[in-house]
Design a protein around this motif. Structure first.
Motif, short mmCIF file in Angstrom:
data_model
loop_
_atom_site.label_atom_id
_atom_site.label_comp_id
_atom_site.label_asym_id
_atom_site.label_seq_id
_atom_site.Cartn_x
_atom_site.Cartn_y
_atom_site.Cartn_z
N UNK A 350 0.80 -1.17 0.17
CA UNK A 350 0.00 -0.19 0.07
C UNK A 350 0.70 1.16 -0.16
N UNK A 351 1.96 1.30 0.77
CA UNK A 351 2.89 2.53 0.82
C UNK A 351 3.65 2.57 -0.28
N UNK A 352 3.74 1.32 -1.26
CA UNK A 352 4.58 1.44 -2.39
C UNK A 352 6.03 1.27 -1.76
N UNK A 1142 12.77 8.01 -5.96
CA UNK A 1142 13.17 7.10 -5.03
C UNK A 1142 13.74 5.70 -5.63
N UNK A 1143 14.21 5.65 -6.73
CA UNK A 1143 14.54 4.42 -7.50
C UNK A 1143 16.25 4.53 -7.69
N UNK A 1144 17.03 3.76 -6.89
CA UNK A 1144 18.42 3.84 -7.18
C UNK A 1144 19.03 5.03 -6.60
N UNK A 1145 18.27 5.97 -5.78
CA UNK A 1145 18.98 7.05 -4.81
C UNK A 1145 19.63 6.74 -3.93
N UNK A 1433 4.45 2.01 -11.60
CA UNK A 1433 4.12 2.49 -10.39
C UNK A 1433 5.54 3.04 -9.63
N UNK A 1434 6.57 3.39 -10.83
CA UNK A 1434 7.73 4.24 -10.14
C UNK A 1434 8.55 3.40 -9.48
N UNK A 1483 5.06 10.74 -19.43
CA UNK A 1483 3.71 10.52 -19.97
C UNK A 1483 3.05 9.86 -18.87
N UNK A 1484 3.30 8.49 -18.35
CA UNK A 1484 2.53 7.84 -17.45
C UNK A 1484 2.07 8.90 -16.19
N UNK A 1485 3.24 9.56 -15.66
CA UNK A 1485 2.93 10.41 -14.53
C UNK A 1485 1.93 11.42 -14.86
#
Length: 1683
Positions: A350-352, A1142-1145, A1433-1434, A1483-1485
């Motif tokens: 839920x919090x992804x 917040x991917x690879x950060x 979903x990033x 685009x998806x965002x």
């Protein structure tokens, strides 16, 4: 006696006041009566400043008890108040019986003076701040203990002062009446006990002591009120929280049924025959081996490879088998083996947080089909529940905003009124005294007195002005004499010359160009950089500093320093110049290289010439100033959580570090000290918490860690969401202001106009030199040329003016705008072409729907107006009607050209031949137009489009192995190409070239046809084979073929394109951070890597690049750069995008923190304060720009929604009708009526199953059935399995019994209700699920199948009208926004499809590492969709991009042979990969943001309609449903005696609860013969009561009456003979007459009093009772009228 508390004069609190309070308390206890009309005045709340309308505060009243000026507290709470010097209100209880001194006690008075003194409050605040600083020290020195003891003494003194001054328990304003005092007393008492006792509990003491940080909240009135507001928000969120917990429990139960024990399936090595093992064998295999040593691990993974027994699950390599062994992944914390861990996993989803890992694990262990579970869970939790929370918080914030605005208005009006009254009273008194004195004086003295009065008033005004000035007068004289330079005539001439230069438009244009060039120079810095480039950039920096310095000097000379520094932008420019000069002089000093970062401020100089930039930055600053309390509260919470975590878990991390690290070293993210704890809490608030929680649960108690983390997640998210809503609300009112422009911006426009004029002048000069056209060429012009010339110029201009007029009409009256031609809009509207292009109505793209000309064409009726002989399109069959203005222009131009001799006559034969050819051509075009506009033709083209798009999914890496499919696809491509070419030719014939290429959707079709042709050409020749890779663009044709997708695309363009300015501002902020990142980290991410382990060498082995190259004599170690770095601005943007998503950060931050310098080996946490660079980017580069952008999108969404009359812009016209029907269905709670059977037995069962209690029993059974699932676990005992089976059997039996009972009672009507059909299917499948395993076995049907089927009945709880009302209000927005969500979902699927095909063509053979593996890759369409859902979903896109970055020989093999294909190599293409992922994310965002906006706006519209006193069609339908019960024969009348019951039986808002007779009588309803009342009169009266004095009331009433007459054409006519009010008046009159007659009889008939008593006794009782009732009704009506 003391004054009344309602008076506005401050009165001291005396003993008489105390006696009055005591008397009031005694009276209240005796009579038990309390005034309920009094309410507290919000302006007189404790802690606020006393308004000045209550007079001045004399010295004798400061810190002294005063009568409370608020009557509510004075009367109800028995309080008095005390004011300090700052007029702050302190309210205390005056009387109590428990440990409270008298207000006149000297001890209490002294403590009150101490309590209210500002220094006391400041002392406590400073003590708390010092205590906070001391708490952050990890190993404090010895002298800190003395300070802590001193602070403890201060806190103890504070508590004693408060207890004496306020009393222990004396009411709400006593010491224990405030919860913050409870906390303070508990912490201080605990600290005293622990510090001065022998108990050894230092960690506990330190942990409890951290609660004192929260003491900052009550010390700040703003923070205190904000906390109260947030508590109120939490109360409003109760329904959403309940629904979230309920949904989590349901999904957790489903997850248990689907995945229980699956995550223990791992690839286990299968031993050979000669291998033996004596250990315990849990698998039953004779060749058992130890699992920990024989699992299969992928390179770099901590956990073993998961697998499954399904064909679509993960498969093991050769030599390994899939067995259920070992522990669950992630140290055993990720599983669905029981309800607790399943709930925990769903909460994480839920919090992804790190969802890609859970996604991979489940799909590997259970199969790809379970992607549906993740899609549904992500939609429900991450999208819909988040939308609900945002909607509720938005509603609460807007309500708070409105209340604050109302309060400020009320206070302003009150203060103005009191000031006016005060001034009028003073003026009246002064005029009286002056008149008396003037009468006594002579005329001369009168004049002098008037002069004196005028002088005094002028003096007072001057004093006010002087007091308002910030600086004293002497300072102004000093600055003017020193900073205004008027020296000599030469200086003045120089000043005038500089003034001309600085105010010249070209000077501002030159400065703006210099700013842009400076930004370009700043962005050109990179690593490695040649000496020439470096010298060029340094010279450029010197030049720009010189230019900006010269600009500053010129402006200072031209404007004087006094005028120059009055302008804010000039101060900013001068600061930039001084920083640049300081950088030059201090460049060689060590540690001053950071001054280079201040060059970034030059980018903000653009705000002077860019109004949008300036407006947004100013709006941002204003918003942060307004929300300063919220920001301070968020920081306080993070600080408290960091200190609390340090004290709670710091020792555990130090003692148990070996549990989480094999080298017994602390990890990067821990809570052993305050700095790392603060970073950890910030990371949790950002949504990254699961990995650090695993570490925490390893070193400390699981329950303690989970509680601590849940506190941070829930409270932190509430604060952040509320701050986000507040910022978005402030930016949603943003408008791109173009009217308010500064001088610099106007100068830029003037300069551009001058340049345009110069260019036009030069071009005009050049054109004049050309020779004139000969007359012979002019004579060749015919009549058609004349009309074409007119239509191309004059008529288009006229049409533009008509469009503008019609746009104004549309904005003035949105209700008249027809919404039946949405398909007549283009991708990009161009109204200038709309009048000159005749297109068939079905294919038109015109935006202006009010145009009469278009309606005359599309309607198909013949116009009586004159027709234009020829069109701007050569191939048009539709005639365009000319307006009167156009006809005049046309006739004038035609006559002028004819007079000039251009007209030519043709022979009759020539005319006949040309007319026959024209008719044939016209017939051909008409036929083509009919074909193109035929519905069957459109359906055929749509089907072909879908087929051509679907065939792309088959072209994966296995296409070469499937020869037949490959041949079929090649032929299909040729057929599709020919069909689309034929369609294009038909449309060319039907509409003409100009009309065709003026339509945006047709342009798109034309582009797709070109793509088809190029792909066919690419197949024929080997050199052109890369052209086949653009085949993915064929799917774009779907956009133009389906109206639902067209509507969404059109709406997205309308909402996002106007935000381009805001997007550019956000991009400039990112540019600043990227350039700073290049300055700080360029070339520092390199490191020496060990090729065997893939890890970095420690610093004590390798110090720099040269040592790395010389580490081995025969082999050089690789000196590699991190794939994500800041070596240039482009790489910086990509790295910041990963930080923003917040991917690879974490890896990027680790590289930055470990960096030492260029060509230096990184060291662990060498520069840990670099964390603040990334923290500042998350706040100022992500959170705030995101709020700006979303606020601008919402503003455009609301703007276009208003233009469409308030309807949703993401649905078609047909869907709008469906939306209204769906809304009517959702609001109607009454189910389809089922007739009661006449049979007694069936009737008894019918009454049983339709009773509300029966429905409650079924709900309870459903909940119990869910509980039986929750208590299960993996590897449970046999007895538990047997118990679960019997429970299932019982539930199936009960549900079957319910089904049988309803079948008996409802008969054939049972299957007319969809919920009954659902229940029937559940029963059938449940029985089948129980019987099949008993006959065939459990291998075919899993044991959990029956449980999941029975669990599906839980949807009844969410059923509208049957479940809880709280759930109904929360589910309703989802149901009403479903049409729009489906349309947007179609577009998302199309985008995913296109990008999946693109990924298959470009990344199918990329080396499998990082985020690309056997299951998640781009080899097939299915696996590509799995990857893209993850990116949607990033999550996890950084790993896939890292794999695509393998483009060098060291990382991949470009000559690798891929079996089954002719493609060689497994290298990626970094540039294509960056474009692919960045474009897809953007685009998806944008699409997903609009999805959120749709749901939130739907929720807010429903909430606003509930607040508004309006009635809908549903309310009227419910009224007539209730009416049928009181009028079963449909006479349209009821007796007046039933009126009260009818009004009470209605649903809100028409309902009138009993007692209601007085209100109904006051309605004055007309009554017919027999005291009957008509239903329409009752409905109109109730409607009028609900809507009140609304402007729309008369319209609504007329609509109701007309609608009723249409629905009841045979209405029974009646003639009212009286009204309810007249009947009551008659009854009262009869009572009065009877009383008079009775008194008369008593006086006249003294002889027979018994007869009189017999005659009049009954009437007397009746009359008296009626009189009493009438008086009560009259009192109620007067009270209601007052209300």
């Amino acid at each position: 006696m003391s004054a009344s508390p309602e008076s506005k004069d401050l009165v001291p609190f005396t003993r008489d006041s105390l006696e009055l309070i005591k008397q009031h308390i005694a009276k209240k206890h005796k009579e038990e009566h309390e005034e309920e009309d009094l309410k507290p005045n919000p302006d007189l709340k404790a802690g606020k400043e006393l308004p000045f309308i209550y007079g001045n505060l004399s010295r004798g009243m400061v810190s002294e008890p005063l009568d409370d000026v608020d009557p509510y507290y004075y009367v109800k709470k028995n309080t008095f108040m005390v004011l300090n010097k700052e007029r702050t209100i302190f309210r205390l209880n005056a009387y109590s019986i428990f440990c409270t001194l008298s207000p006149f006690s000297p001890i209490r008075r002294t403590t009150i003076k101490v309590l209210v003194h500002p220094i006391f409050r400041l002392l406590i605040l400073v003590s708390v701040l010092i205590d906070c600083i001391l708490m952050t020290l990890n190993n404090p020195p010895e002298w800190v203990l003395a300070i802590e003891n001193t602070l403890l003494g201060i806190y103890t003194f504070e508590i004693l002062v408060k207890i004496i001054a306020r009393g222990v328990w004396a009411g709400p304003f006593s010491f224990l009446g405030d919860l913050w005092n409870w906390l303070d007393f508990s912490v201080t008492s605990f600290e005293l006990i622990i510090r001065y006792s022998l108990l050894n509990s230092s960690p506990m003491f330190k942990t409890v002591r951290t609660l004192r940080i929260l003491k900052i909240i009550p010390l700040n009135q703003g923070l205190n009120s904000l906390v109260e507001t947030l508590i109120h928000c939490v109360k409003k969120l109760f329904g959403a929280i309940t629904l979230t917990v309920f949904s989590l429990s349901i999904f957790s139960a489903i997850g248990m049924g689907l995945f229980m024990g699956n995550l223990k399936h791992k690839c286990l090595r299968w031993p050979q025959e000669h291998e033996n093992e004596t250990q315990h064998n849990r698998t039953g295999n004779p060749y058992y081996v130890r699992e920990t040593e024989n699992f299969y691990y992928l390179e770099g993974d901590r956990d073993a490879l998961l697998c499954g027994n399904r064909t679509d699950a993960g498969q093991c390599p050769e030599g390994y088998v899939c067995a259920k062994e070992g522990i669950n992944p992630d140290r055993g914390f990720t599983n669905f083996d029981n309800f607790g861990w399943s709930f925990f996993a769903l909460f994480r989803l839920m919090t992804q947080d790190y969802p890609e890992a859970l996604y991979h694990q489940i799909l590997y262990a259970s199969g790809k089909i379970h992607m549906i579970f993740f899609v549904v869970a992500s939609f429900w939790f991450a999208f819909y529940m988040a939308s609900l929370f945002l909607g509720i918080l938005t509603m609460a914030f807007e309500k708070e905003k409105q209340t604050i605005a109302k309060k400020t208005k009320m206070t302003e009006t009150k203060s103005q009124q009191t000031i006016k009254e005060h001034e009028e009273g003073i003026e009246g008194a002064e005029t009286k005294t002056t008149q008396i004195e003037m009468k006594k004086r002579s005329p001369t003295s009168m004049n002098t007195s008037l002069d004196v009065l005028e002088e005094t008033t002028l003096r007072d005004k001057k004093k006010l002005k002087k007091s308002r000035k910030k600086c004293p007068l002497c300072w102004h004289k000093f600055t003017r004499s020193l900073l205004i330079w008027n020296c000599c005539p030469c200086w003045l001439k120089l000043k005038e010359f500089f003034h001309r230069i600085t105010t010249d438009p070209f000077a501002d244009l030159f400065i703006m160009i210099c700013i842009i060039l400076n930004i370009l120079f700043l962005a050109l810095e990179h690593y490695p950089m040649s000496k020439k480039t470096s010298s060029l950039l340094s010279i450029g920096n010197l030049v720009f500093i010189g230019i900006f310095t010269a600009e500053m000097i010129f402006k200072i000379v031209a404007m004087h320093p006094y005028g120059y520094f009055k302008v804010g932008w000039n101060i900013f420019d001068s600061a930039i110049v001084f920083l640049g000069l300081a950088e030059l002089y201090l460049a060689n000093i060590k540690g001053m290289a950071l001054l280079r970062s201040f060059r970034m401020l030059r980018i903000f100089k653009l705000g002077k010439y860019w109004p949008t930039f300036e407006i947004l930055i100013l709006n941002l600053i204003k918003s942060l100033v307004v929300l300063k309390n919220l920001v301070l509260l968020l920081f306080t919470f993070i600080f408290f959580s960091a200190v609390f975590g340090t004290k709670l878990f710091g020792k555990s991390y130090k003692d148990c570090v070996c549990h989480i690290d094999k080298d017994c070293l602390l990890p990067r993210w821990h809570m052993n000290d305050f700095f790392h704890s603060f970073l950890n809490v910030f990371r949790i608030v950002c949504g990254e918490w699961i990995e650090t929680l695993w570490d925490c649960m390893e070193v400390s108690s699981q329950s303690l860690c989970i509680s601590f983390y849940m506190m941070i997640i829930l409270t932190g998210n509430l604060l952040i969401l509320y701050l986000f809503v507040a910022l978005v609300s402030s930016f949603s009112s943003y408008k791109d202001v173009t009217t308010e422009k500064n001088n610099e911006n106007k100068n830029i426009q003037r300069a551009m106009l001058r340049i345009k004029k110069g260019i036009n002048y030069v071009l005009l000069k050049g054109s004049c030199k050309k020779q004139n056209l000969p007359k012979e060429t002019m004579d060749c012009a015919n009549d058609t040329y004349i009309t074409e010339n007119i239509s191309d110029h004059t008529l288009s201009e006229l049409s533009n003016t008509q469009d503008l007029l019609q746009d104004k009409e549309k904005s003035n009256d949105t209700e008249k705008t027809p919404l039946t031609e949405n398909e007549n809009q283009s991708l990009m509207p161009s109204p200038s072409v709309s009048e000159t292009i005749p297109i068939a109505s079905g294919e038109s793209y015109i935006e202006n729907l009010n145009n009469k000309e278009i309606h005359s064409k599309s309607g198909g009726r013949e116009s009586k107006e004159k027709i234009k002989p020829s069109s701007s399109s050569e191939c048009s069959t539709v005639d365009i009607a000319l307006s009167e203005e156009e006809e005049m222009v046309y006739e004038h131009e035609k006559s002028r050209y004819i007079k000039s001799g251009f007209g030519q006559r043709s022979s009759p034969g020539k005319i006949s031949r040309e007319s026959q050819k024209g008719k044939i051509w016209q017939n051909i075009r008409k036929t083509c137009c009919k074909i193109v506009e035929n519905n069957w033709f459109r359906c055929f083209i749509g089907l072909v489009t879908l087929l051509s798009t679907g065939t792309l999914a088959f072209e994966d890496i296995y296409i070469d192995q499937r020869k037949t499919i490959k041949i079929l696809l090649e032929y299909a491509d040729m057929i599709f190409t020919y069909i689309f070419i034929l369609e294009m030719l038909l449309k060319w014939m039907a509409y003409g070239f100009k009309a065709y290429f003026s339509n945006g959707w047709y342009k798109l079709d034309f582009m797709v046809v070109i793509v088809f042709c190029l792909s066919l050409i690419g197949k024929t020749q080997e050199e052109l084979k890369p052209l086949t890779s653009i085949k993915f663009l064929r799917a774009l044709r779907v956009l133009s073929q389906f109206e639902r997708i067209k509507v969404v695309v059109r709406a997205l363009i309308q909402t996002t394109l106007p935000t381009l300015n805001v997007f550019l501002v956000c991009l400039m902020i990112w540019l600043v951070f990227s350039i700073i990142g290049v300055h700080l980290f360029a070339g520092t991410f390199y490191g020496c890597i060990d090729p065997t382990s893939g890890e970095r060498f420690p610093v004590f082995e390798v110090m720099n690049k040269s040592e790395c190259e010389n580490l081995l004599s025969n082999e050089t170690m690789p000196w590699e750069n991190a794939k994500m770095n800041f070596d240039n601005v482009g790489n910086g943007f990509l790295s910041l995008l990963q930080v923003a998503t917040f991917n690879g950060w974490i890896s990027i931050m680790n590289s930055a923190i470990d960096s030492v310098g260029v060509n230096m080996q990184p060291s662990l946490e060498n520069n840990r304060y670099v964390y603040f660079y990334f923290l500042s980017f998350i706040i100022f580069g992500l959170f705030l720009p995101l709020s700006m952008l979303i606020g601008a999108i919402i503003a455009n969404f609301n703007k276009h929604k208003v233009k469409q009359g308030g309807s949703n812009i993401f649905i078609t016209v047909k869907q709008k009708k469906q939306y209204r029907a769906l809304k009517r269905l959702m609001y109607e709670d009454a189910p389809i009526p089922v007739p009661r059977p006449k049979n007694k037995f069936q009737g008894f069962i019918f009454d049983l199953v339709t009773h509300p209690v029966f429905n409650v029993i079924i709900m309870v059974l459903i909940c119990f059935q869910e509980i039986t699932i929750m208590i299960q676990s993996d590897e449970q005992s046999l007895q538990m399995d047997i118990a679960v089976f019997w429970f299932e059997l019982i539930f199936v039996t009960l549900y079957s019994g319910e089904c049988i009972l309803k079948l008996i009672s409802f008969r054939c009507y049972y299957f007319t209700i969809i919920w009954n059909i659902f229940d029937f299917m559940v029963v059938i499948f449940s029985i089948t699920g129980l019987m099949v395993p008993l006959t065939i076995g459990y291998y075919v049907v899993p044991p959990s199948l029956v449980q999941l089927i029975l669990l599906s009945r839980v949807i009844h709880i969410l059923r509208l009208g049957q479940g809880p009302q709280v759930f109904r209000n929360l589910i309703l927005p989802l149901m009403l926004s479903l049409p729009a969500l489906l349309n947007i979902g179609l577009l998302i699927f199309l985008v995913m499809f296109i990008y999946a095909i693109f990924g298959m063509y470009n990344f199918a053979y990329v080396k499998k590492e990082a985020g690309i593996d056997d299951m998640f890759n781009f080899e097939t369409f299915g696996s590509s969709m799995l990857c893209l859902f993850q990116v949607t979903i990033f999550a996890g896109w950084d790993g896939m991009l890292n794999a695509i970055f393998n483009s060098k020989w060291s990382d991949c093999d470009p000559d690798k042979i891929n079996p089954g294909t002719q493609v060689r190599g497994d290298c990626g293409n970094p540039s294509v990969g960056i474009f692919y992922f960045v474009s897809y994310i953007l685009i998806s965002w944008l699409i997903i943001v609009n999805m959120y906006i749709v749901v939130i706006m739907e929720f807010l519209s429903i909430a606003s309609k509930k607040k508004a006193r309006t009635l809908s069609e549903v309310d009227f339908r419910k009224f007539f449903q209730v009416w049928k019960r009181f009028d079963p024969d449909s006479t349209q009348y009821i007796d007046s005696s039933k009126l009260s019951d009818l009004a009470a039986a209605l649903d809100p808002p028409l309902c009138m609860a009993k007692p209601n007779k007085g209100q109904l009588i006051a309605m004055d309803l007309p009554m017919a013969v027999g005291d009957r009342i008509h239903c329409l009169d009752i409905l109109l009266a109730l409607t009028k009561r609900v809507m009140g004095k609304d402007v729309k009331m008369e319209k609504v009433l007329s609509e109701i009456e007309s609608g009723f007459m249409l629905a009841n054409p045979f209405k029974i006519t009646y003639e009212p003979i009286a009204t309810t009010l007249k009947r009551k008046q008659e009854a009262v009159s009869a009572t009065i007459i009877q009383r008079a007659y009775k008194s008369y009889r008593l006086r006249q008939n003294d002889k027979n009093p018994s007869d009189v008593h017999k005659i009049d006794g009954d009437s007397n009782v009746e009359a008296s009772s009626e009189g009493i009732y009438f008086e009560k009704a009259k009192e109620k009506s007067t009270i209601q009228s007052q209300i």
